[in-house]
Design a protein around this motif. Structure first.
Motif, PDB file in Angstrom:
ATOM      1  N   HIS A 100       0.804  -1.219   0.000  1.00 45.02           N
ATOM      2  CA  HIS A 100       0.000   0.000   0.000  1.00 45.02           C
ATOM      3  C   HIS A 100       0.838   1.271   0.000  1.00 45.02           C
ATOM      4  O   HIS A 100       0.547   2.199  -0.733  1.00 45.02           O
ATOM      5  CB  HIS A 100      -1.001   0.026   1.174  1.00 45.02           C
ATOM      6  N   LEU A 101       1.906   1.280   0.782  1.00 45.93           N
ATOM      7  CA  LEU A 101       2.725   2.486   0.849  1.00 45.93           C
ATOM      8  C   LEU A 101       3.577   2.641  -0.409  1.00 45.93           C
ATOM      9  O   LEU A 101       3.669   3.730  -0.971  1.00 45.93           O
ATOM     10  CB  LEU A 101       3.610   2.435   2.098  1.00 45.93           C
ATOM     11  N   THR A 102       4.240   1.563  -0.835  1.00 45.82           N
ATOM     12  CA  THR A 102       5.126   1.680  -2.001  1.00 45.82           C
ATOM     13  C   THR A 102       4.697   0.806  -3.182  1.00 45.82           C
ATOM     14  O   THR A 102       5.244   0.931  -4.269  1.00 45.82           O
ATOM     15  CB  THR A 102       6.591   1.328  -1.643  1.00 45.82           C
ATOM     16  N   GLN A 103       3.780  -0.114  -2.965  1.00 46.13           N
ATOM     17  CA  GLN A 103       3.311  -0.975  -4.057  1.00 46.13           C
ATOM     18  C   GLN A 103       2.037  -1.672  -3.621  1.00 46.13           C
ATOM     19  O   GLN A 103       1.796  -1.826  -2.433  1.00 46.13           O
ATOM     20  CB  GLN A 103       4.361  -2.029  -4.405  1.00 46.13           C
ATOM     21  N   PRO A 104       1.208  -2.120  -4.590  1.00 46.27           N
ATOM     22  CA  PRO A 104       0.092  -2.978  -4.190  1.00 46.27           C
ATOM     23  C   PRO A 104       0.626  -4.347  -3.788  1.00 46.27           C
ATOM     24  O   PRO A 104       1.685  -4.768  -4.277  1.00 46.27           O
ATOM     25  CB  PRO A 104      -0.754  -3.068  -5.464  1.00 46.27           C
ATOM     26  N   PRO A 105      -0.068  -5.053  -2.917  1.00 50.28           N
ATOM     27  CA  PRO A 105       0.372  -6.406  -2.564  1.00 50.28           C
ATOM     28  C   PRO A 105       0.464  -7.293  -3.804  1.00 50.28           C
ATOM     29  O   PRO A 105      -0.243  -7.064  -4.784  1.00 50.28           O
ATOM     30  CB  PRO A 105      -0.734  -6.907  -1.628  1.00 50.28           C
ATOM     31  N   ILE A 106       1.333  -8.263  -3.766  1.00 47.23           N
ATOM     32  CA  ILE A 106       1.427  -9.251  -4.851  1.00 47.23           C
ATOM     33  C   ILE A 106       0.363 -10.306  -4.544  1.00 47.23           C
ATOM     34  O   ILE A 106       0.421 -10.968  -3.505  1.00 47.23           O
ATOM     35  CB  ILE A 106       2.836  -9.887  -4.903  1.00 47.23           C
ATOM     36  N   ALA A 107      -0.599 -10.422  -5.467  1.00 51.21           N
ATOM     37  CA  ALA A 107      -1.785 -11.239  -5.173  1.00 51.21           C
ATOM     38  C   ALA A 107      -1.427 -12.704  -4.951  1.00 51.21           C
ATOM     39  O   ALA A 107      -0.526 -13.251  -5.592  1.00 51.21           O
ATOM     40  CB  ALA A 107      -2.794 -11.106  -6.304  1.00 51.21           C
ATOM     41  N   LYS A 108      -2.191 -13.306  -4.051  1.00 51.10           N
ATOM     42  CA  LYS A 108      -2.029 -14.735  -3.765  1.00 51.10           C
ATOM     43  C   LYS A 108      -2.317 -15.561  -5.014  1.00 51.10           C
ATOM     44  O   LYS A 108      -2.918 -15.065  -5.973  1.00 51.10           O
ATOM     45  CB  LYS A 108      -2.961 -15.144  -2.631  1.00 51.10           C
ATOM     46  N   ASN A 109      -1.882 -16.803  -4.980  1.00 48.48           N
ATOM     47  CA  ASN A 109      -2.148 -17.770  -6.058  1.00 48.48           C
ATOM     48  C   ASN A 109      -1.769 -17.272  -7.451  1.00 48.48           C
ATOM     49  O   ASN A 109      -2.550 -17.366  -8.385  1.00 48.48           O
ATOM     50  CB  ASN A 109      -3.627 -18.186  -6.042  1.00 48.48           C
ATOM     51  N   GLY A 110      -0.577 -16.669  -7.567  1.00 53.59           N
ATOM     52  CA  GLY A 110      -0.074 -16.406  -8.917  1.00 53.59           C
ATOM     53  C   GLY A 110       0.328 -14.981  -9.256  1.00 53.59           C
ATOM     54  O   GLY A 110       0.790 -14.732 -10.367  1.00 53.59           O
ATOM     55  N   GLY A 111       0.150 -14.034  -8.333  1.00 55.18           N
ATOM     56  CA  GLY A 111       0.575 -12.662  -8.607  1.00 55.18           C
ATOM     57  C   GLY A 111       2.087 -12.568  -8.809  1.00 55.18           C
ATOM     58  O   GLY A 111       2.845 -13.427  -8.362  1.00 55.18           O
TER      59      GLY A 111
END
Ligand code: C2O
Ligand code: CU
Length: 455
Positions: A100-111
């Motif tokens: 959130h501060l520097t990037q969106p989270p890397i999505a679960k199951n394949g992000g």
């Protein structure tokens, strides 16, 4: 000399501990975070379910040369969102791995997410998630990031010990009581099993006369180590990656996230055995492992003096003109804790406020002027230890526990003892919003976290 496989005899103990990627490999490397199984406590016990980078704990030992560019594509095969933070690296804010501060989270199951940045400083660093850290790190997500000097010192072996601890049940399963009230409001999740490079070790094989560079990394959620190498006098050559005047120490204290580079001269007799003890928690001292000498003739009889490493290109703070700030860390059991009804899982404060994890772009606690020098007085107003970490910068530790620190040591994490204080100084030369938090991950996730803006 640098990384040659030194002896067939010790290869079992030396290599094989950490998979290692070759330097300067073309293209982005894939770093896959996902579930895995690993034997943590020996073949007599079942394997444990872990979360790991590259299928093993610790994750692959990433080795680069100072000045090179890191490019890594993270693939998230976990059942939860994640990010990767490269701890201690002075990198651009957008690569800092803070959700959130520097990037969106890397999505679960394949992000996926590509991290790419230059490596200005040599030294011992590490990488770990910065989302749901108590659980993600507690299940095994971490690895070493080693940046070699352009002219590394001559040693026979250059090894990493990733120290971590686990809370296991009788079937060697990682217990799932992450962020329990008890842990979060006290010392954090301290495990019942300590591993070196991902398993408990009986023995560390050496040859008499060897000079070993040992890079210690504390990857534990909350455990502090106080290591003694019986019969040896290791010299500290770097702390948190940055060179210090080589000096011998009797006991090496490492709070969570802290690193030390040691020169371990194996001056013991062929065939001898010596213990490495961890006695940080004095009534719970234990033997980490034995140093076992081969019977062979010593490789050498005398050791060259230990020379200092070349300094990293870090700007020295101007202490005379530095602006001063006082930052008070509070809360926890036996401290001024918010009342049970009000805490809502938040026990810890920075300057009286809490910052929950998963925050959406929180307001900065402090805004610093780019290029200016700052001294921060870190006041620990609690009955617990707090290893305080600042992202994106390294600081000089001026005082710790009320005493001046000799030798102008640099760091990115400073261990502040209960009811004590430390002063750090740095040049705010890296623009962006940077986390400033306790690295006891349960403290961080229950409020002891703030944002410092360099604008
Ligand atoms: Cu090692 Cu904010 O992290
Ligand atoms: Cu803390």
């Amino acid at each position: 000399m640098r990384r040659r496989q030194f002896l067939g005899l010790v290869a079992g103990a030396a290599s094989g501990l950490c998979p290692q990627w070759a330097i300067a490999q073309a293209g982005p490397r894939i770093l896959r975070a996902g579930p895995s199984r690993q034997s943590l406590v020996g073949a007599a016990n079942p394997k444990s379910d872990v979360w790991a980078y590259g299928g093993a704990v610790p994750g692959p030992e990433l080795r680069f040369r100072q000045g090179e560019r890191l490019r890594i594509e993270v693939e998230n095969a976990l059942p939860v969102d994640t990010t990767v933070h490269f701890h201690g690296i002075r990198l651009p804010n957008a690569m800092d791995g803070v959700p959130h501060l520097t990037q969106p989270p890397i999505a679960k199951n394949g992000g996926r997410f590509v991290y790419e940045f230059d490596l200005p400083d040599a030294g011992t660093y590490w990488y770990h998630p910065h989302l749901g850290s108590p659980e993600q790190v507690g299940r095994g997500l971490y690895g070493a990031l080693v940046i070699e000097e352009r002219e590394p010192p001559a040693v026979d072996r250059d090894l990493v010990w990733v120290l971590s601890d686990w809370r296991l049940d009788r079937e060697a399963r990682v217990t799932t009581d992450f962020m329990s009230f008890m842990d979060a409001s006290h010392a954090g999740r301290i495990g019942n099993t300590v591993t070196v490079n991902g398993s408990i070790r009986e023995s560390f094989a050496v040859r008499a006369g060897e000079r070993i560079r040992l890079r210690l990394i504390n990857a534990s959620n909350a455990r502090i180590y106080g290591l003694k190498f019986e019969g040896h006098e290791p010299s500290v050559i770097a702390l948190d990656g940055h060179p210090v005047m080589p000096h011998k120490v009797e006991r090496i204290v490492l709070g969570p996230a802290m690193r030390a580079d040691l020169i371990l001269d194996c001056a013991g007799a062929p065939g001898s055995r010596h213990r490495v003890i961890d006695d940080f928690y004095q009534r719970r001292a234990y033997r980490l492992l034995n140093i076992d000498y081969a019977k062979e003739e010593p490789l050498r009889k005398t050791f060259d003096p230990v020379r200092p490493l070349p300094a990293n290109p870090v700007a020295a703070p101007d202490l005379a003109r530095a602006e001063r700030h006082r930052v008070v860390f509070g809360g926890g059991m036996m401290g001024a804790m918010p009342s049970q009804r009000e805490h809502r899982g938040m026990f810890w404060t920075v300057n009286g406020t809490v910052l929950p994890e998963g925050h959406d772009h929180p307001a900065p606690m402090l805004t610093l002027e780019r290029g200016k020098s700052y001294v921060m007085e870190l006041v620990n107003d609690t009955s617990w230890h707090h290893p305080i970490h600042l992202h994106g910068h390294v600081f000089r530790v001026l005082t710790r526990n009320g005493k001046p620190v000799e030798g102008g040591e640099w760091g990115d994490t400073v261990l502040v003892d209960p009811d004590s204080r430390a002063e750090i100084a740095f040049v705010a030369d890296n623009p962006g919003d940077w986390m400033f938090h306790c690295h006891v991950l349960e403290h961080q996730a229950s409020g002891m976290m703030a944002v410092v803006r360099v604008a």
